[in-house]
Design an enzyme around this catalytic site. Structure first.
Site, PDB file in Angstrom:
ATOM      1  N   GLU A 286       0.824  -1.198   0.000  1.00  0.00           N
ATOM      2  CA  GLU A 286       0.000   0.000   0.000  1.00  0.00           C
ATOM      3  C   GLU A 286       0.867   1.260   0.000  1.00  0.00           C
ATOM      4  O   GLU A 286       0.359   2.367   0.087  1.00  0.00           O
ATOM      5  CB  GLU A 286      -0.929   0.000   1.216  1.00  0.00           C
ATOM      6  CG  GLU A 286      -1.910  -1.158   1.214  1.00  0.00           C
ATOM      7  CD  GLU A 286      -2.848  -1.118   2.399  1.00  0.00           C
ATOM      8  OE1 GLU A 286      -3.908  -0.468   2.295  1.00  0.00           O
ATOM      9  OE2 GLU A 286      -2.504  -1.721   3.434  1.00  0.00           O
TER      10      GLU A 286
ATOM     11  N   ARG B 248       5.089   2.817  -1.347  1.00  0.00           N
ATOM     12  CA  ARG B 248       5.912   3.022  -2.534  1.00  0.00           C
ATOM     13  C   ARG B 248       7.167   2.155  -2.505  1.00  0.00           C
ATOM     14  O   ARG B 248       7.937   2.187  -1.547  1.00  0.00           O
ATOM     15  CB  ARG B 248       6.322   4.496  -2.612  1.00  0.00           C
ATOM     16  CG  ARG B 248       7.221   4.838  -3.790  1.00  0.00           C
ATOM     17  CD  ARG B 248       7.625   6.296  -3.755  1.00  0.00           C
ATOM     18  NE  ARG B 248       8.457   6.612  -4.894  1.00  0.00           N
ATOM     19  CZ  ARG B 248       8.003   6.987  -6.078  1.00  0.00           C
ATOM     20  NH1 ARG B 248       6.697   7.101  -6.278  1.00  0.00           N
ATOM     21  NH2 ARG B 248       8.825   7.255  -7.072  1.00  0.00           N
TER      22      ARG B 248
ATOM     23  N   GLY C 163      21.432   8.433   8.476  1.00  0.00           N
ATOM     24  CA  GLY C 163      22.034   9.257   9.519  1.00  0.00           C
ATOM     25  C   GLY C 163      21.175   9.476  10.741  1.00  0.00           C
ATOM     26  O   GLY C 163      21.587  10.190  11.668  1.00  0.00           O
TER      27      GLY C 163
ATOM     28  N   ARG D  20      10.824   2.637  16.625  1.00  0.00           N
ATOM     29  CA  ARG D  20       9.670   3.409  17.104  1.00  0.00           C
ATOM     30  C   ARG D  20      10.152   4.770  17.576  1.00  0.00           C
ATOM     31  O   ARG D  20      11.348   5.010  17.738  1.00  0.00           O
ATOM     32  CB  ARG D  20       8.989   2.675  18.256  1.00  0.00           C
ATOM     33  CG  ARG D  20       9.845   2.605  19.516  1.00  0.00           C
ATOM     34  CD  ARG D  20       9.229   1.750  20.596  1.00  0.00           C
ATOM     35  NE  ARG D  20       9.984   1.846  21.848  1.00  0.00           N
ATOM     36  CZ  ARG D  20       9.756   1.096  22.909  1.00  0.00           C
ATOM     37  NH1 ARG D  20       8.806   0.167  22.883  1.00  0.00           N
ATOM     38  NH2 ARG D  20      10.469   1.252  24.009  1.00  0.00           N
TER      39      ARG D  20
END
Length: 343
Positions: free
Chosen positions: A221, A223, A287, A317
């Site tokens: 769903e 890219r 980075g 997270r």
């Protein structure tokens, strides 16, 4: 004895100057056996160099007979059907896997990917963008941009409407190849040259570029940018993205391992190992400073995300209190909904 990398017998489109715009290869061959390679080499009088040869009607029957005798009956039947074509025909023969030098060679490489004969990064596409031409993709096929205004006018004068679906160097995959066992909700969002493994579902807002794709099964769903390959059992949530290699953003090849989950609107600029999860809305670049936590949730050290590239069983997270990006062992591996992914 001839060794051939790939053979394609195609029908395509030229502009008024005779330049190729696109080529459709119904059934390309990848590393055919010696009998077929010798038959094609002899019939077309090839010298071992990669070539795209215009096929004349008088060549079709002799070539088909040689292919039939060599065991390539399906390709022989295609050539017999070509005898009724009003469109330009081409035989593209690649003895070696080199950078494509023209439109027919480029389209053959893209077909190899979408036919699942090679995976992303397994065939040379160096310089492909410079060899393909930007065309108008219409309900009347590919049209040279310089010739489009006259074709639009002529259509109107005939009481017709010429619909321009897009202007691009790449057509949509499904106008050339529909791989078995896939679902594609919006076909314009998958380019020719995408590799979709069996069991892949691409939803309406999903996107798959050329030289990219999925091992399958998986739910896409988000890219999948050029050069990115997604492993088996992985899901890309709505609006998420993967950083591609097309724009020269470094030499790290981005990939997603098996059984991973990228949450909605998440993104990655590093390759993920297996069984990794990226929280919804979190974009990780090479980075990005990451607080590495142990199994008990205590800080071990701060690292850059590139130091975690390719490692498995990680959960990325954002701390809802401090806003810091954290990483800890992923204890809940993603399991696909089998009914949802059944194609």
């Amino acid at each position: 004895m001839s060794d051939i990398y790939s053979i394609g017998f195609g029908v395509g489109t030229r502009n008024s100057k005779g330049d190729w715009l696109e080529v459709y290869y119904p059934q390309p061959l990848f590393k055919p056996d010696a009998k077929i390679a010798d038959a094609v080499t002899e019939a077309l009088q090839l010298d071992g160099s990669n070539a795209a040869i215009d096929l004349e009607p008088t060549q079709l029957q002799p070539l088909a007979s040689k292919l039939d005798a060599a065991g390539a009956t399906e390709q022989a039947e295609i050539l017999k059907q070509f005898a009724h074509s009003e469109r330009p025909l081409v035989a593209t023969v690649l003895f070696t896997d080199e950078a494509p030098q023209n439109v027919p060679e480029g389209y053959l490489k893209l077909h190899l990917l979408s036919h699942r004969l090679v995976k992303p990064h397994e065939t040379s596409l160096d310089g492909l963008f410079g060899k393909l031409v930007n065309v108008a993709w219409t309900n009347r096929g590919a049209i040279d941009l310089d010739e489009l205004p006259q074709r639009q006018l002529q259509a109107r004068l005939n009481g017709e409407h010429l619909d321009v679906a897009c202007v691009d160097k790449f057509p949509k995959m499904t106008n050339y190849v529909v791989p078995a066992g896939v679902r594609i909700a919006h076909t314009a969002r998958v380019r020719l040259g995408a590799y979709l493994g069996e069991g892949t579902t691409v939803m309406h807002e999903g996107f798959v570029n050329f030289n990219a794709g999925t091992e399958g099964p998986g739910m896409i769903e988000g890219r999948i940018s050029a050069g990115v390959f997604v492993g088996s059992g992985s899901d890309l949530g709505g609006g998420c993205s993967t950083m591609g290699t097309l724009s020269g953003g470094g030499n790290i090849v981005i990939s997603v391992g098996d059984n991973c989950l990228l949450g909605a609107n998440a993104g990655i600029g590093i390759p993920l190992g297996d069984r990794c999860t990226v929280e919804a809305g979190l974009y990780i670049t090479a980075g990005t400073k990451v607080a590495l936590l142990d199994d008990g949730g205590k800080l071990v050290e701060h690292v850059k995300a590139r130091d975690l590239a390719g490692k498995s069983d990680l959960l990325f997270r954002r701390n809802s209190t401090s806003g810091a990006v954290e990483c800890r062992t992923n204890k809940s591996a993603v399991e696909l909904n089998e009914a949802l992914h059944n194609n």
